[in-house]
Structure formats: structure tokens, C-alpha cells
Write an enzyme that holds these catalytic residues in place. Structure first.
Site, PDB file in Angstrom:
ATOM      1  N   HIS A  79       0.805  -1.219   0.000  1.00 25.81           N
ATOM      2  CA  HIS A  79       0.000   0.000   0.000  1.00 25.81           C
ATOM      3  C   HIS A  79       0.845   1.279   0.000  1.00 25.81           C
ATOM      4  CE1 HIS A  79      -1.703  -3.418   2.236  1.00 25.81           C
ATOM      5  NE2 HIS A  79      -2.697  -3.230   1.384  1.00 25.81           N
ATOM      6  N   GLU A 131      -2.808   3.389   2.187  1.00 28.09           N
ATOM      7  CA  GLU A 131      -2.349   3.972   0.914  1.00 28.09           C
ATOM      8  C   GLU A 131      -2.508   5.491   0.929  1.00 28.09           C
ATOM      9  OE1 GLU A 131      -3.806   2.210  -2.780  1.00 28.09           O
ATOM     10  OE2 GLU A 131      -3.435   4.117  -3.796  1.00 28.09           O
ATOM     11  N   SER A 228      -9.933  -4.614   3.249  1.00 25.12           N
ATOM     12  CA  SER A 228      -9.459  -4.492   1.873  1.00 25.12           C
ATOM     13  C   SER A 228     -10.359  -3.520   1.104  1.00 25.12           C
ATOM     14  CB  SER A 228      -9.469  -5.871   1.205  1.00 25.12           C
ATOM     15  OG  SER A 228      -9.299  -5.732  -0.181  1.00 25.12           O
TER      16      SER A 228
HETATM   17  O1  0JX Z   1      -7.173  -2.031   0.919  1.00 25.94           O
HETATM   18  P1  0JX Z   1      -6.596  -2.175  -0.470  1.00 25.94           P
HETATM   19  O2  0JX Z   1      -7.572  -2.575  -1.483  1.00 25.94           O
HETATM   20  O3  0JX Z   1      -5.832  -0.934  -0.845  1.00 25.94           O
HETATM   21  O4  0JX Z   1      -5.449  -3.273  -0.348  1.00 25.94           O
HETATM   22  P2  0JX Z   1      -5.429  -4.833  -0.519  1.00 25.94           P
HETATM   23  O5  0JX Z   1      -6.733  -5.460  -0.238  1.00 25.94           O
HETATM   24  O6  0JX Z   1      -4.270  -5.315   0.281  1.00 25.94           O
HETATM   25  O7  0JX Z   1      -5.151  -5.013  -2.068  1.00 25.94           O
HETATM   26  C1  0JX Z   1      -3.888  -5.067  -2.607  1.00 25.94           C
HETATM   27  C2  0JX Z   1      -3.006  -3.878  -2.389  1.00 25.94           C
HETATM   28  C3  0JX Z   1      -3.502  -2.704  -3.143  1.00 25.94           C
HETATM   29  C4  0JX Z   1      -2.794  -1.595  -3.213  1.00 25.94           C
HETATM   30  O8  0JX Z   1      -3.177  -0.673  -4.091  1.00 25.94           O
END
Ligand code: 0JX
Ligand code: SF4
Length: 316
Positions: A79, A131, A228
């Protein structure tokens, strides 16, 4: 006993994106290279199954750099992290490997470029999400203003309406973000927009696939974790596309079978951090209860791949 007939519409693309695949490979390769323990700042990706699997191999997950010993490698999650984090790791002379997705880093670089050109930034994102924290943390405090909704745009207090640019989190709803971007452009006609959408290809493709299957189904199950962002957006996209019963499940044991009684068409997708083994587990759980026919609905093919950082490709 005859089982009731049911069609499972399996969305494609679904599940792991290139950034997640790379981030997990980085942890595995770091463990091979340096041995256990390897520290990971934040869940490498937001999925308990993935995190538990890496923990069993010797990864230690912590929330802050302060929780890592200086003599062990540390990995930053997919992230991204505020600029101060790698700077502090370097000051402590730690081995640090950045698993930030290159498509998140691209947004960091965009923010930096606008800042150097004297523009103030507006970020469309979710407050407190790692992020958003990481991207806003690329610039000094106050240089990036956060908006989460169309309503937030009206109350933005900017330095100079003529010197603005906006960026976004990569995992947002494509449609909601378009509305917020339109509100920004309406209030600040000079605002610079990203050259290409900051919402990544994987987020976009998974949402498009859900839109395609929604008219065919009575219920949608999104395999993914509650923290997520991209997975939760898929649930919302399903609902907005007309599938009233749209639920997030971490794995088969989360399925509310009573809610699915009498239903004959179910959609299945998975967030970018959810492994395919959990999709298969869910399909098997349906097969045990229904006379199940699986139909793949593919709306795009993905070929994106990212290399791991050079330090992991070099011999020890
Ligand atoms: O909560 P997110 O969707 O940002 O992360 P997740 O579920 O770990 O997905 C993959 C990483 C994504 C980054 O952009
Ligand atoms: Fe990268 Fe997009 Fe995957 Fe996030 S969802 S890790 S930005 S490819």
C-alpha cells in the site's frame, strides 16, 4: 438426494493483481535470502490467509518501524508508506525492501512532481487507509487535502484555486471517483487531473467484471477481507449494479447459506488481495450443497507483471 440446481457466474479478472503477486514474492524471497525473521510493516496485503501463510514461514507483521529490530530486514507493504518511513529506516541503517506497488509509487511520483511545480494537491481517498496515509505522506503536512465524497469538495479550503492538481487512491470505485472528480472540476476549473486515471487497471477490471455479471445473478459473494478497500468496493459495485444481496466473505465458512435458499444464480469474485485457493474453497462449498454449474464471465485479460527489487534478484 437431489441437490437444487444453481449456476455460479465466476467473474474474470478476479483475485491477485500484479502488485499483490509481487509483494508476496518479495516477502518469500526475502525469507529465502536473509532467513527468518523478516519484519513486514503492516499486512503485506489485506488478507488474513496470505498473512498467516507468510507468518508461518517466518515473517513478523508489525504496524510501525519502531517495532522492528534494526538488525533484521524490514519490508514495506504493497500500500506504500509516508516518505519519513524509508528515511528513518535508512537513518537506522536497516535493510529495507519496498513492496509498494509500482502503480502506487507512480501516484507518489505524480504528487511530488506537482509539488515541485508549486501546485497544491487534492487527494480523493479514504481517510486513515494506509495507501492514503502513504501518498499524503510524500509531501509536507498541509500540501495534500483529502476529499472522500462529493460533499467534501464544497468545503475545501485551498490556497489558490488556480494552482491545484488532484490524485486518487488506486482502489476506489471508478464511478464514485468520476463523480468526485467532476465536482472538483466544476468548482476548480483549472485543477489538473491525472494524465491516466490513478485507479489501477486491476481495480477497474474487477469492477467492470462485477457490472457484467450483476444482471445475471440473485446474489454476489466477494471473497476478500473487511480491511481491503478494493474488495469492499466490489461489494458496493455489485449493489449499485442491482444485486441487492452483495456480501463480502473471507472464506467459505463466512457464507450465510440460509440467505441463499431458493436462489439459482450466484456471482463470485475476489478482491486483488484474495488468493484463488479461497475461491476454489467457496466453489467446493457450493458443490456440496447445490447441483452446481460454473460459468466463467471474462471481461478482460490481464498480462501485467512487475519485477521484484534488484536486491532480491542479486545473489547473497
Ligand atoms: O485495501 P486495499 O484494497 O488498498 O489493499 P489490498 O486489499 O491489500 O489489495 C492489494 C493492495 C492494493 C494496493 O493498491
Ligand atoms: Fe497495484 Fe492495483 Fe494491485 Fe493496488 S490493486 S497492488 S495499485 S495493481
Amino acid at each position: 438426494m437431489t441437490l437444487p440446481a444453481l449456476t455460479l457466474y465466476l467473474a474474470a479478472p478476479r483475485g491477485f493483481c500484479a502488485g499483490v503477486d509481487r509483494a508476496i514474492r518479495i516477502v518469500e524471497m526475502a525469507l529465502e535470502k536473509w532467513g527468518a525473521p523478516v519484519y513486514v510493516r503492516h499486512e503485506i496485503v489485506h488478507n488474513k490467509f496470505v498473512v498467516d501463510g507468510l507468518r508461518a514461514k517466518g515473517a513478523v507483521f508489525v504496524e510501525e518501524l519502531d517495532d522492528c529490530p534494526v538488525d533484521r530486514p524490514v519490508i514495506f507493504s504493497a500500500h506504500g508508506v509516508p516518505k519519513a518511513v524509508p528515511a528513518e529506516a535508512a537513518r537506522r541503517e536497516m535493510i529495507a525492501v519496498d513492496a509498494t506497488c509500482p502503480l502506487v509509487t507512480k501516484v507518489h511520483n505524480e504528487a511530488q512532481r506537482h509539488f515541485e511545480n508549486g501546485l497544491q494537491l487534492v487527494m480523493i481517498g479514504h481517510a486513515g487507509h494506509p495507501e492514503t496515509v502513504g501518498t499524503m505522506g510524500q509531501l509536507p503536512q498541509g500540501e495534500v487535502l483529502l476529499v472522500e465524497t462529493v460533499a467534501d469538495v464544497a468545503t475545501l479550503d485551498v490556497r489558490d484555486p488556480a494552482r491545484l492538481a488532484f490524485i486518487t487512491q488506486t482502489t476506489l470505485s471508478v464511478d464514485d471517483t468520476a463523480d468526485i472528480a467532476a465536482a472538483l472540476k466544476a468548482r476548480f476549473p483549472h485543477i489538473l487531473a491525472p494524465a491516466h486515471d490513478d485507479i489501477c487497471y486491476a481495480t477497474t477490471n474487477r469492477q467492470a467484471a462485477v457490472k457484467r455479471i450483476s444482471p445475471l445473478i440473485d446474489a454476489l459473494l466477494v471473497i476478500g477481507a473487511p480491511n481491503s478497500s478494493n474488495s469492499r468496493r466490489l461489494v458496493e459495485v455489485g449493489r449499485a449494479a442491482g444485486c441487492a444481496y452483495s456480501q463480502l466473505v473471507q472464506r467459505a465458512t463466512d457464507i450465510d447459506w440460509r440467505a441463499l435458499e431458493g436462489i439459482s444464480a450466484v456471482g463470485i469474485t475476489a478482491g486483488a488481495s484474495a488468493p484463488e485457493v479461497l475461491v476454489n474453497e467457496v466453489i467446493d462449498a457450493f458443490r456440496a450443497r447445490f447441483d452446481t454449474r460454473v460459468e466463467l464471465v471474462e471481461t478482460a485479460q490481464e498480462t501485467v507483471e512487475f519485477k521484484v527489487p534488484r536486491v532480491l534478484r542479486e545473489p547473497v
